[in-house]
Structures are given as C-alpha cells and as structure tokens.
Enzyme design. Structure first.
Site, PDB file in Angstrom:
ATOM      1  N   ARG A  96      -1.042  -9.311  13.121  1.00 55.01           N
ATOM      2  CA  ARG A  96      -1.486  -8.173  12.299  1.00 55.01           C
ATOM      3  C   ARG A  96      -2.382  -8.660  11.155  1.00 55.01           C
ATOM      4  NH1 ARG A  96       4.085  -5.742  10.792  1.00 55.01           N
ATOM      5  NH2 ARG A  96       2.931  -4.144   9.652  1.00 55.01           N
ATOM      6  N   LYS A 145       0.835  -1.208   0.000  1.00 57.04           N
ATOM      7  CA  LYS A 145       0.000   0.000   0.000  1.00 57.04           C
ATOM      8  C   LYS A 145       0.868   1.256   0.000  1.00 57.04           C
ATOM      9  CE  LYS A 145      -2.158  -0.681   3.942  1.00 57.04           C
ATOM     10  NZ  LYS A 145      -1.565  -1.947   4.390  1.00 57.04           N
ATOM     11  N   ARG A 183      11.619  -3.546  12.123  1.00 60.91           N
ATOM     12  CA  ARG A 183      10.529  -3.054  12.961  1.00 60.91           C
ATOM     13  C   ARG A 183      10.131  -4.157  13.933  1.00 60.91           C
ATOM     14  NH1 ARG A 183       5.911  -0.443   9.177  1.00 60.91           N
ATOM     15  NH2 ARG A 183       4.604  -1.504  10.708  1.00 60.91           N
ATOM     16  N   ARG A 198      -9.202   1.693   9.201  1.00 60.54           N
ATOM     17  CA  ARG A 198      -8.855   0.294   9.425  1.00 60.54           C
ATOM     18  C   ARG A 198      -9.921  -0.444  10.215  1.00 60.54           C
ATOM     19  NH1 ARG A 198      -2.664   0.591   9.220  1.00 60.54           N
ATOM     20  NH2 ARG A 198      -1.899  -1.433   9.880  1.00 60.54           N
TER      21      ARG A 198
END
Ligand code: AMP
Length: 215
Positions: A171, A13, A160, A88
């Site tokens: 996630r 994205k 990360r 979201r």
C-alpha cells in the site's frame, strides 16, 4: 467547505477528516469505508473490489469515480464535503475536477498529512477495528479496555486483512507511485497545506483550525 485529504495509509487522514467534518458540519466521505461496506454486502462492486483491496492495490479508477460521483450527488454533500482517501490517482483527480466544474464549485483546501514509513507500519500493524461499529483501537496507544473486545459494543475486534505487514508495504508503494504525484497537481493550484500525522490527539482540533485559517 470542500476539503481533500492526501497522505499515506495510516498517516491519520481519517482522524483529521472526522474532526474537520464535525467542525464544519459537512459529511466525511471515506472511499475505503464505502468499498469495505460493498465487500461486506457482496455487491457487484464489492466482489470486484475485494481482490484489489486484499492485495493493497487500488480499485480501478472508473469504479471508484462512479462511486464518488454518486455519493457527491446526495443532498448532504451539496454544501460541502471532506474526501478521505479520494482522489488517489491522476485519473481520479481529473474526475473530481470535472464534478467540481460541473457544479460550479472549488476545493477550499487539500490537506497533506505526513508520517514516516516506520511509524505507519507500527500504527497499522497494531491497529484493531470493530467490524460492527467501526471503532478503531491500537494495541499500545489506545488499547481496548477488555482484551480483544470493542469498548463501545463488546464485539470481538479484528485486524484488517490489508493491515498485515506485507500488504502495508505494498500500500505504501502504491501510495508513492500513484497518489504522491497528486501533491504536485494540487501544489500547482496553490491548495496544499501540511499537517503532521503524529500530533497528540488533544492538539489536533486547534492545529487543524489554525491550518485552515478558521480562528
Ligand atoms: P483505505 O482504508 O483508505 O486505506 O483503503 C483501503 C483500500 O481500499 C485501498 O488499499 C484500496 O484498495 C481501496 N481504496 C480506497 N480508496 C480508494 C480509491 N480512492 N481508489 C482506489 N482504491 C481505493
């Protein structure tokens, strides 16, 4: 031009959003980056958000809605924006609708970027980023020229915390549970266009232009 991106974490994205932002000269608003900046500065929002982010959970809707509402009031977003990573959840989509109605605006497109889970896990677990300038690398597909160092500013690259396999899995679950229902919400409004997240970077600008009917 007002565009929302939907798609699982790691689908690409951000890359698509950047290309479209440049194409239409509108700001790309990435809630993940805004939240990470708040965490780095240890603001009140950052301190609260950190726990959720470390676990791969969504930061509470009210906090993110306020953050985005404030950002969309900035003059650079008046003529358009690309939202990457927002909304979201259904509550966030409702909040965005309210902002759009209040300002007399509409979304032009909702772009759904698709990628299979295995490709996502491969992409995110080998992703490394520069904590200073934000440049992104991939250990196989886009390795840094010098081991571990950013090509742009030579800072040591990091992984990360939420790109570790167990957090990636969470996630993805959260995406399916909370974000995927938005596909229906926007489908009913006739807004959804789909792009594959594994297209060659060279083909991507032309594909995105075509999908948005820009040619
Ligand atoms: P991202 O960089 O988009 O994958 O986001 C990283 C993390 O930031 C997510 O796992 C969430 O914890 C948080 N986050 C980013 N955007 C949102 C959002 N719109 N709503 C809630 N949490 C978010």
């Amino acid at each position: 031009m007002r565009v929302v991106f939907l798609g699982p974490p790691g689908s690409g994205k951000g890359t698509c959003a950047k290309i479209i932002g440049e194409l239409y000269s509108v700001p790309v608003i990435t809630t993940g980056d805004m939240l990470r900046a708040a965490v780095a500065k240890a603001t009140q929002l950052g301190v609260t958000a950190k726990g959720y982010m470390d676990r791969g959970e969504l930061v509470p809707d009210d906090l993110v809605n306020d953050l985005v509402a404030e950002r969309l009031k900035q003059p650079d977003a008046a003529a358009g924006f690309i939202l990457d990573g927002y909304p979201r959840s259904p509550k966030q989509a409702e909040a965005l609708d309210k902002i759009l109605k209040a300002t007399g605006n509409k979304l032009d497109h909702v772009l759904h970027v698709t990628l299979e889970d295995q490709a996502i896990i491969n992409r995110l677990s080998k992703r490394r980023s520069c904590p200073k300038c934000g440049a992104i690398f991939h250990l196989e597909n886009k390795p840094p020229k010098a081991h571990d160092k950013c090509d742009v500013c030579t800072t040591t690259l990091v992984q990360r915390g939420d790109d570790k396999p167990e957090v990636i899995r969470r996630r993805l679950e959260v995406y399916r549970d909370k974000t995927q229902p938005l596909l229906d919400f926007y489908e009913k409004k006739g807004k959804i266009k789909t792009v594959r997240g594994d297209l060659d970077l060279k083909e991507l600008p032309a594909t995105l232009r075509r999908v948005l009917g820009h040619d």
